[in-house]
Write a protein that holds these residues in place. Structure first.
Motif, mmCIF file in Angstrom:
data_model
loop_
_atom_site.group_PDB
_atom_site.id
_atom_site.type_symbol
_atom_site.label_atom_id
_atom_site.label_comp_id
_atom_site.label_asym_id
_atom_site.label_seq_id
_atom_site.Cartn_x
_atom_site.Cartn_y
_atom_site.Cartn_z
ATOM 1 N N LEU A 61 50.144 35.617 48.975
ATOM 2 C CA LEU A 61 50.653 35.527 47.611
ATOM 3 C C LEU A 61 51.853 34.594 47.532
ATOM 4 O O LEU A 61 52.015 33.843 46.578
ATOM 5 N N THR A 62 52.709 34.615 48.542
ATOM 6 C CA THR A 62 53.861 33.718 48.556
ATOM 7 C C THR A 62 53.488 32.331 49.081
ATOM 8 O O THR A 62 54.268 31.402 48.935
ATOM 9 N N SER A 63 52.332 32.193 49.699
ATOM 10 C CA SER A 63 51.906 30.896 50.225
ATOM 11 C C SER A 63 51.119 30.092 49.204
ATOM 12 O O SER A 63 50.970 28.886 49.359
ATOM 13 N N LEU A 64 50.607 30.752 48.169
ATOM 14 C CA LEU A 64 49.854 30.067 47.127
ATOM 15 C C LEU A 64 50.751 29.830 45.920
ATOM 16 O O LEU A 64 51.573 30.684 45.569
ATOM 17 N N ASN A 65 50.593 28.672 45.293
ATOM 18 C CA ASN A 65 51.402 28.319 44.127
ATOM 19 C C ASN A 65 50.914 29.123 42.925
ATOM 20 O O ASN A 65 49.774 28.963 42.493
ATOM 21 N N PRO A 66 51.777 29.980 42.346
ATOM 22 C CA PRO A 66 51.312 30.812 41.226
ATOM 23 C C PRO A 66 51.026 30.017 39.956
ATOM 24 O O PRO A 66 50.386 30.531 39.041
ATOM 25 N N ALA A 67 51.504 28.771 39.869
ATOM 26 C CA ALA A 67 51.323 27.974 38.657
ATOM 27 C C ALA A 67 50.057 27.128 38.692
ATOM 28 O O ALA A 67 49.720 26.503 37.695
ATOM 29 N N ARG A 83 40.524 30.450 38.608
ATOM 30 C CA ARG A 83 41.486 31.556 38.464
ATOM 31 C C ARG A 83 42.800 31.224 39.167
ATOM 32 O O ARG A 83 42.877 30.327 40.004
ATOM 33 N N TYR A 84 43.821 32.003 38.816
ATOM 34 C CA TYR A 84 45.143 31.861 39.432
ATOM 35 C C TYR A 84 45.295 32.884 40.564
ATOM 36 O O TYR A 84 44.568 33.896 40.608
ATOM 37 N N PRO A 85 46.226 32.663 41.481
ATOM 38 C CA PRO A 85 46.365 33.569 42.639
ATOM 39 C C PRO A 85 46.560 35.031 42.266
ATOM 40 O O PRO A 85 46.059 35.927 42.956
ATOM 41 N N HIS A 86 47.294 35.312 41.180
ATOM 42 C CA HIS A 86 47.558 36.715 40.843
ATOM 43 C C HIS A 86 46.303 37.449 40.381
ATOM 44 O O HIS A 86 46.302 38.676 40.281
ATOM 45 N N GLY A 95 43.026 40.795 49.926
ATOM 46 C CA GLY A 95 42.032 40.310 50.872
ATOM 47 C C GLY A 95 41.402 39.007 50.428
ATOM 48 O O GLY A 95 41.162 38.098 51.240
ATOM 49 N N MET A 96 41.148 38.861 49.126
ATOM 50 C CA MET A 96 40.550 37.622 48.625
ATOM 51 C C MET A 96 41.549 36.466 48.721
ATOM 52 O O MET A 96 41.162 35.328 48.990
ATOM 53 N N ARG A 97 42.824 36.750 48.503
ATOM 54 C CA ARG A 97 43.826 35.685 48.659
ATOM 55 C C ARG A 97 43.883 35.200 50.105
ATOM 56 O O ARG A 97 44.057 34.009 50.361
ATOM 57 N N GLN A 98 43.746 36.122 51.043
ATOM 58 C CA GLN A 98 43.759 35.706 52.435
ATOM 59 C C GLN A 98 42.522 34.886 52.760
ATOM 60 O O GLN A 98 42.587 33.922 53.542
#
Length: 632
Positions: free
Chosen positions: A395-401, A445-448, A453-456
């Protein structure tokens, strides 16, 4: 915090700005006493004269020395500007903090009022408020103070909102801490530093604004005077005596510049960009040379890797003398307790150490290319193609914007030269490869909007975008449940099988490493203490620390009546490691020799090296690991 602020005055910018501000303060204190008489003395024979030996920048309409008046006006100009800044900062902090204390509806009203005030230019707002509060010093101070309050309120709101989401604030709420106490004890102390920096910048702006109001006749009134009023007087006869306007104008510019540079230098110090000079630190002691790199079949080669941080005039070395290889298609695990140097080793190998860290090595190659002292452009090519990183918290490695597909496509556009459309299609393919359902829709979609698990999986797909030869995965399954953990591990294994990618897996979970890796590096105290095949790790390692780690893993068939086994003591502090073997204070097999000698990493068996003066043999169990302590 003290060490960061102390770095402020050790930089040329910080030292110069600090000296300039100190000179202004001294001038404001002694100015009226030293030059007050000359500033008020009327010389009827020198009315409106130009520069001369008696009056260096000329005289005013009453024959008073302009330079002396500029020097005396330092106290008024500086004092009123600082008072306005204090009012603005205090008002802004209160307004910015109110939404956290008031109810939701009242808080929204405060936020709306601040947003409306921020929409107006500060100088126009100051002029408007000066008319409202009345012409004069008092009205100008209040006008400037309240004009700079809205930006401070907005900054306080933003900073407070970022801190309010931290776990320690949630823990304080869970303990029943009230809103006001929560704000004063847990929020404001953690946002004080950026507020102080912006206050220094605000002081320079307030000084300029105050001079502007006095220049317009809305600030200091006769018989008092400040730089702005002196500038207005001098400007009326600028064609006859330019120096009379130049002197107060230069004072305003230089003073405003001093406070602005002090704020910039403080921002650099707080942001850790201002670090202690490495020239004042002692030289790092030399390490014994390691085996030379073998270019055949290795995608990553590390020799004599050391990571050091400057601290209090000395070096702290959390990673010291690490050497290892990762061969093509091989999976190597690095295990050890927290603080053993696992993640720093991985970041150093990838050239991603935090600023301030110093990396040294006799060899550090990725895919045969030396990356120790290469330009940033070359390193970026290596990171984008031959080497990829998967971090612990996606979550912190992907750009939320940015949308997920855009972030993945950026890799192909930057490193493969793909068109925007081709890069997007490749991103969709990689999302499908890592088992993201409906990848084309999910790419928008956005990271949030993804689960952990899907973000990883997305991070793994991003790592595979350019077909890297090596993936460094730093605790990639720590925050995942067991089911998702197995899915991620299978994806890593599939990447190895389908793409021939080598893997360097950092983990504290021996079970994860044993299920994925071919070879294991055990780290303790910033050093590799054992290197062995996974089969030997399961059968019984030789180093007492490795055996203690293995014995501490709970077993399904363990006797539930017995307490869990743990390792006694704590890992050594990188800044004060004991002499000799770093594990010696916690090892039940240690002797006097262990306290004096640092054991080298030497061959113990085929494919097995150990750094221990008393290596152990046999399977590991509670009885076979006397360095374990029973706890309940």
């Amino acid at each position: 915090m003290g060490s960061r602020w102390s770095g402020l005055l050790r930089t040329p910018l910080g030292a110069s700005a600090g000296a300039a501000v100190l000179a202004l303060v001294v001038l404001a204190i002694i100015g009226p006493a030293v030059w007050g008489g000359a500033a008020e003395a009327i010389d009827v024979d020198a009315l409106r004269d130009g520069p001369s030996a008696e009056h260096l920048v000329g005289t005013d309409g009453l024959g008073r020395d302009v330079l002396a008046r500029v020097l005396v006006a330092t106290r008024t100009s500086l004092g009123l500007a600082l008072l306005a800044t204090a009012i603005g900062v205090l008002s802004g902090v209160v307004l910015g903090a109110l939404p956290a204390v008031l109810g939701r509806r009242a808080g929204r009203l405060v936020v709306a009022a601040v947003n409306l005030a921020v929409a107006f230019p500060a100088l126009l707002l100051a002029i408007f408020l000066a008319v409202v509060f009345g012409v004069g010093s008092q009205g100008a101070v209040l006008a400037i103070g309240f004009a700079i309050a809205p930006p401070f309120a907005r900054l306080t709101q933003t900073l407070a909102a970022s801190v309010a989401g931290q776990d320690y604030v949630a823990a304080a709420r869970a303990l029943g801490v009230g809103r006001t106490r929560l704000l004063v004890r847990h929020v404001l102390p953690n946002i004080a530093e950026p507020l102080v920096v912006n206050a220094a910048l605000g002081a320079g702006n307030a000084l300029l604004a105050f001079a502007g109001l006095s220049f317009l006749g809305l600030g200091v009134q006769q018989p008092s005077y400040d730089w702005g009023s002196l500038l207005g007087e001098g400007l009326n006869r600028i064609y006859l005596n330019p120096a009379a306007a130049l002197a107060p104008g230069a004072a305003v510019v230089l003073a405003g510049l001093a406070f602005t540079l002090l704020g910039e230098a403080a921002a650099a110090a707080i942001g850790l960009r201002a670090t202690a000079s490495h020239g004042r630190l002692p030289r790092l002691p030399a390490l014994p040379p390691a085996a030379p790199p073998d270019p055949s079949g290795s995608v990553l080669q590390v020799r004599d890797l050391r990571v050091a941080f400057p601290r209090s005039g000395a070096w702290t070395v959390p990673v010291s003398g690490v050497s290892f290889d990762v061969r093509e298609g091989e999976a190597v695990g690095i295990v050890g307790e927290s603080g053993s140097g696992k993640s720093l080793t991985a970041l150093a190998a990838a050239g991603l150490l935090p600023q301030g860290a110093v990396r040294t090595a006799t060899a550090l190659t990725v895919a045969g290319q030396e990356i120790r002292d290469v330009p940033d452009r070359t390193l970026r090519r290596v990171l984008g193609t031959d080497l990829a990183m998967v971090f612990q918290d996606p979550l912190t490695s992907l750009n939320p914007a940015l949308r997920i597909g855009r972030q993945l496509a950026e890799v192909a556009e930057e490193h493969l030269g793909s068109s925007r459309r081709a890069a997007h299609e490749r991103a969709v393919e990689r999302l499908a490869d890592v088992a993201i359902p409906d990848p084309r829709r999910r790419a928008r979609r956005y990271p949030h909007e993804f689960s952990g698990g899907m973000r990883q999986r997305v991070m793994l797909g991003m790592a595979l975008m350019a077909g890297p030869r090596l993936i460094i995965a730093d605790e990639p399954t720590t925050a995942l449940d067991v089911t998702v953990q197995q899915q991620v591990l299978r994806l890593l294994q599939r990447a190895r099988e389908e793409h021939g990618t080598a893997l360097l897996l950092i983990s504290h979970d021996l079970a994860v490493v044993a299920s994925v890796c071919d070879r294991v590096l055990v780290m303790y105290g910033g050093r590799i203490v054992e290197e062995l095949p996974v089969s030997t790790l399961v059968a019984g390692p030789a180093h007492p620390y490795s055996r203690a780690l293995l014995a501490s893993v709970p077993q399904m068939d363990a006797d539930r009546a017995l307490p869990l086994a743990t390792i006694t003591g704590r890992p050594p502090d990188p800044g004060s490691r004991p002499p000799g073997c770093p594990f010696q204070p916690r090892c039940a097999h240690a002797t006097d020799r262990c306290a004096d000698e640092v054991p080298p990493l030497e061959p113990h068996a085929a494919g097995h090296r150990v750094a221990c003066l008393h290596p152990q043999v046999g399977p590991v169990g509670p009885a076979a690991s006397p360095s374990l302590e029973a706890t309940s």
